[in-house]
Write a protein that holds these residues in place. Structure first.
Motif, PDB file in Angstrom:
ATOM      1  N   ALA A 141       0.670  -1.639   0.170  1.00 25.21           N
ATOM      2  CA  ALA A 141       0.252   0.012  -0.788  1.00 25.21           C
ATOM      3  C   ALA A 141       0.993   1.230   0.171  1.00 25.21           C
ATOM      4  O   ALA A 141       1.979   1.122   0.611  1.00 25.21           O
ATOM      5  N   ARG A 142      -0.186   2.322  -0.580  1.00 19.21           N
ATOM      6  CA  ARG A 142       1.041   4.037  -0.640  1.00 19.21           C
ATOM      7  C   ARG A 142       2.251   3.428  -1.225  1.00 19.21           C
ATOM      8  O   ARG A 142       2.813   5.131  -0.805  1.00 19.21           O
ATOM      9  N   ILE A 143       2.655   2.894  -1.555  1.00 13.37           N
ATOM     10  CA  ILE A 143       4.077   2.864  -2.363  1.00 13.37           C
ATOM     11  C   ILE A 143       4.245   3.044  -4.104  1.00 13.37           C
ATOM     12  O   ILE A 143       5.556   2.075  -4.270  1.00 13.37           O
ATOM     13  N   ASP A 144       3.267   3.866  -4.697  1.00 19.40           N
ATOM     14  CA  ASP A 144       3.333   3.119  -6.266  1.00 19.40           C
ATOM     15  C   ASP A 144       4.357   4.391  -6.888  1.00 19.40           C
ATOM     16  O   ASP A 144       4.786   5.401  -6.324  1.00 19.40           O
TER      17      ASP A 144
END
Lengths: 112, 310
Positions: free
Chosen positions: B278-281
């Motif tokens: 999550a949240r590290i694209d």
């Protein structure tokens, strides 16, 4: 712009007996502040003593002369240091036996 | 274009960047965004979640003049200061989980800015143990490495290499790439601990069971990857060494590893692909690390790093 760094030498470390922080290179900086945050204290009337040390090689250490007053309670404490050469660390002691402990976070803040 | 960019560094041709230079870090200018990797301090009291690997005690990173007691100041290859990764003086046996403080690991947190394709990390570095005893301490350095932590729209993956220098005091001097064994569960990846945060394939620097012959569940040996690096004759003489890692984020493959003048062709080897976190694209984090093999501090000095892409 001035050079600056905050090094976290210990994070929630459990200190008892004698201790030293890891050697830190400071050759580029001219001023330093050591911070100790005493987060948790256990044991019977524990005291935390800590003093600044410097070194020519990061291996052999000498007291610099600056020391924290004895820490007895949770809170934030600091000492300032200047003219220290290439290395700094803290050396210290928690009085009493293994049951006397300080959980502490230690910062070294350097500026040129 | 390659040549112009390389010479723009400092008049030398010691880097071979791809056309788009994302970072050009010379540590005479400061730490350039490289700091020690730490866990997420998101729990009560700003504590990290419980883990079999205590990352809160990884050794500090710092700007170093590479000074020694009887040699004086080495300085860096570019000037005076390098980025130094320093372990604490503590090590478990190789086949055990790394001891708290036995590694130092630096990270620079970036994200992608070009279409997928070739991405490259180059660095000039040196390694040595603390000169706290006589003799030659080469065998006390277990390993050092460099990698990218990447996440695209479909996968997270670690792609990089380490030099396995020593295992329980026996010199190995062999390159490995980050690539997890297929038949390993998340629990085995975490040395048998249940409920660990990380998935199989993530953070192979310290996860993945290790075996006394140098194999691990997190790495594969590079074919023909034996190499004698320039260590020199005493622990206070450091030689600057070139390393280049080229990957392909479009194919999600290794491309090349260059160590000194030796080039290893890795094209077609795929790293371990993991479901996205999550949240590290768009994550593109270069990392470097060092690990001690003895109860002795060991150091990785990084003079300069260039991150470039196609």
């Amino acid at each position: 712009m001035r050079h600056f760094t905050t090094a976290v030498l210990e994070r929630h470390a459990s200190l008892s007996g004698h201790f030293e922080t890891e050697p830190f290179e400071t050759g580029w900086a001219s001023e330093a502040i050591f911070f100790i945050r005493a987060e948790e204290i256990t044991g019977e009337n524990p005291l935390l003593h800590a003093r600044v040390q410097l070194s020519a090689d990061g291996i052999h250490w000498i007291d610099e002369g600056t020391a924290f007053e004895a820490i007895t309670a949770r809170g934030d404490y600091f000492v300032r240091v200047t003219h220290f050469g290439g290395w700094l660390r803290l050396a210290g002691q928690v009085n009493g036996g293994e049951e006397n402990r300080f959980e502490a976070t230690i910062h070294l803040v350097l500026k040129e | 274009m390659k040549s112009q960019l390389a010479q723009a560094w400092d008049g030398t041709n010691r880097f071979q960047p791809l056309p788009y230079v994302l970072a050009r870090d010379c540590f005479d200018r400061g730490t350039c965004g490289w700091l020690e990797l730490m866990p997420n301090f998101t729990k009560e009291g700003f504590k990290a979640r419980d883990s079999i690997i205590d990352k809160t005690r990884w050794g500090p990173t710092m700007l170093s003049s590479a000074s020694f007691g009887y040699m004086g100041t080495h300085g860096s290859m570019s000037g005076l200061y390098s980025l130094k990764l320093a372990t604490r003086p503590v090590a478990n046996r190789y086949e055990e989980p790394p001891a708290p403080g036995s590694m130092a690991h630096a990270i620079k947190r970036l994200s992608v800015f070009r279409p997928k394709g070739l991405v490259q990390m180059e660095m000039w570095y040196a390694y040595t143990p603390e000169q706290d005893r006589i003799g030659v301490g080469e065998k006390d350095i277990r390993a050092f490495g460099a990698a990218f932590d990447v996440q695209d729209e479909s996968y997270r993956y670690f792609v990089g290499a380490r030099f396995l220098n020593s295992v329980n005091g026996e010199l190995k001097r062999q390159w490995q790439i980050l690539k997890a064994s297929d038949d390993v569960t998340d629990e085995q990846w975490a040395y048998g601990r249940q409920g660990e945060w990380n998935k199989h394939g993530v953070d192979p620097m310290w996860y993945g069971r290790r075996y006394p012959d140098g194999r691990t569940d997190g790495y594969q040996f590079v074919s023909g990857g034996q190499q004698r690096l320039c260590y020199n004759e005493s622990d206070d003489k450091i030689n600057w060494i070139y390393l280049r890692l080229t990957i392909d984020t479009a194919q999600r493959e290794y491309v090349e590893l260059q160590s000194g003048s030796t080039v290893f062709d890795l094209r077609g080897i795929q790293p371990t692909l993991v479901q996205p976190y999550a949240r590290i694209d768009g994550l593109l984090n270069p990392v470097v690390w060092v690990e001690t093999d003895a109860n002795r501090r060991v150091f990785l000095f990084v003079d300069s790093i260039v991150i470039s892409c196609q």
